[in-house]
Design an enzyme around this catalytic site. Structure first.
Site, short mmCIF file in Angstrom:
data_model
loop_
_atom_site.label_atom_id
_atom_site.label_comp_id
_atom_site.label_asym_id
_atom_site.label_seq_id
_atom_site.Cartn_x
_atom_site.Cartn_y
_atom_site.Cartn_z
N ILE A 1 9.38 5.39 -0.85
CA ILE A 1 9.81 4.09 -0.34
C ILE A 1 8.95 2.97 -0.92
O ILE A 1 9.45 1.90 -1.26
CB ILE A 1 9.77 4.08 1.20
CG1 ILE A 1 10.80 5.06 1.76
CG2 ILE A 1 10.03 2.67 1.74
CD1 ILE A 1 10.75 5.21 3.27
N TYR B 1 0.43 12.30 13.19
CA TYR B 1 1.18 11.28 12.45
C TYR B 1 1.91 10.35 13.41
O TYR B 1 1.78 9.13 13.35
CB TYR B 1 2.16 11.96 11.50
CG TYR B 1 3.09 11.02 10.78
CD1 TYR B 1 2.64 10.24 9.73
CD2 TYR B 1 4.43 10.92 11.14
CE1 TYR B 1 3.49 9.38 9.05
CE2 TYR B 1 5.30 10.07 10.48
CZ TYR B 1 4.82 9.30 9.43
OH TYR B 1 5.67 8.45 8.77
N THR C 1 0.84 -1.20 0.00
CA THR C 1 0.00 0.00 0.00
C THR C 1 0.87 1.25 0.00
O THR C 1 2.02 1.23 0.43
CB THR C 1 -0.92 0.03 1.24
OG1 THR C 1 -0.11 0.05 2.43
CG2 THR C 1 -1.83 -1.20 1.27
N GLY C 2 0.30 2.35 -0.49
CA GLY C 2 0.99 3.63 -0.41
C GLY C 2 2.11 3.82 -1.41
O GLY C 2 3.18 4.32 -1.07
#
Length: 243
Positions: free
Chosen positions: A19, A155, A11-12
């Protein structure tokens, strides 16, 4: 088309400089098929904007996924398994990350960080575990985390909660033959650092440079492979000795 190669869901993976994209490239080069997700509205909100060259990312399947929606993890796994087969490894590289501190964080921002970074990660781990059909001992979960919290409260707090979920998964999913670990790559040169901050961090790092996306990708690849099968329930800091 389904293949004989093991399948990883990452994911992401929004930008080639990130990354997530480095992880996809490393896994594809070491024998994995990879499905990945991104979320364009997040990139639109951030200074870097969308990466129009995402078609160069070496994934077999790339999907838009709004992980703020609690229904997304289930529908995402439905789509991936229907098109590519059963998922052998789950890599959580997505995040909501908007700088704010204790005094200026809004409730909407706080809730969004926990929805994306914490709740979605839990739901993705749950879907993966419920659907896992691979050989016992071959299942892998790796989540990217962070210890950054000062001036970045929602975060950092949501990533801290993610760490606890990953550690719970390492214990609870062990009987299914699934390992779970979290990786903290530290400050990584993905294009977000100012020149002054990059220079300061490189000076503070014993190895004299910033982390690169491939540094994290190499560790994730190791953890997903057979050599990483005895590493479980760990919060691994891989930042060149910065901390």
């Amino acid at each position: 088309m389904k293949s004989e190669r093991p399948l990883a869901l990452v994911t992401g993976v929004g930008r080639r400089a990130g990354i997530g994209a480095a992880i996809v490239a490393r896994l594809a080069a070491t024998g994995w098929d990879v499905a990945c997700t991104h979320w364009s509205p997040y990139d639109d909100r951030m200074p870097w904007g969308q990466d129009e060259g995402r078609d160069e990312i070496a994934a077999a399947l790339e999907l838009e996924a709004d992980l703020e929606d609690p229904a997304t993890p289930s529908t995402l796994f439905d789509r991936v398994t229907a098109e590519l087969g059963d998922v052998r490894a789950l890599v959580l590289a997505h995040c909501e990350s908007v700088d704010s501190g204790l005094l200026d964080t809004t409730t909407d921002s706080f809730d969004r960080h926990f929805a994306v970074n914490t709740r979605a990660s839990w739901l993705l781990i749950r879907e993966f575990a419920q659907r896992y059909r691979g050989p016992r001992g071959d299942g892998r979960i790796v989540a990217l985390t962070s210890d950054d919290v000062v001036g970045n409260v929602p975060y950092g707090a949501s990533k801290g909660a993610l760490d606890r979920i990953v550690l719970a998964a390492a214990s609870e999913l062990g009987p299914l033959g699934i390992t779970a670990n979290a990786v903290n790559p530290g400050p990584t040169d993905t294009g977000w650092l100012t020149c002054d901050l990059a220079a300061a961090l490189a000076t503070r790092t014993p190895l004299g440079r910033l982390g690169l996306p491939r540094d994290c990708a190499n560790l994730v690849s190791f953890l997903l492979g057979p050599e990483g099968g005895w590493i479980n329930g760990q919060l691994l800091t891989s930042n060149g000795g910065l901390s």
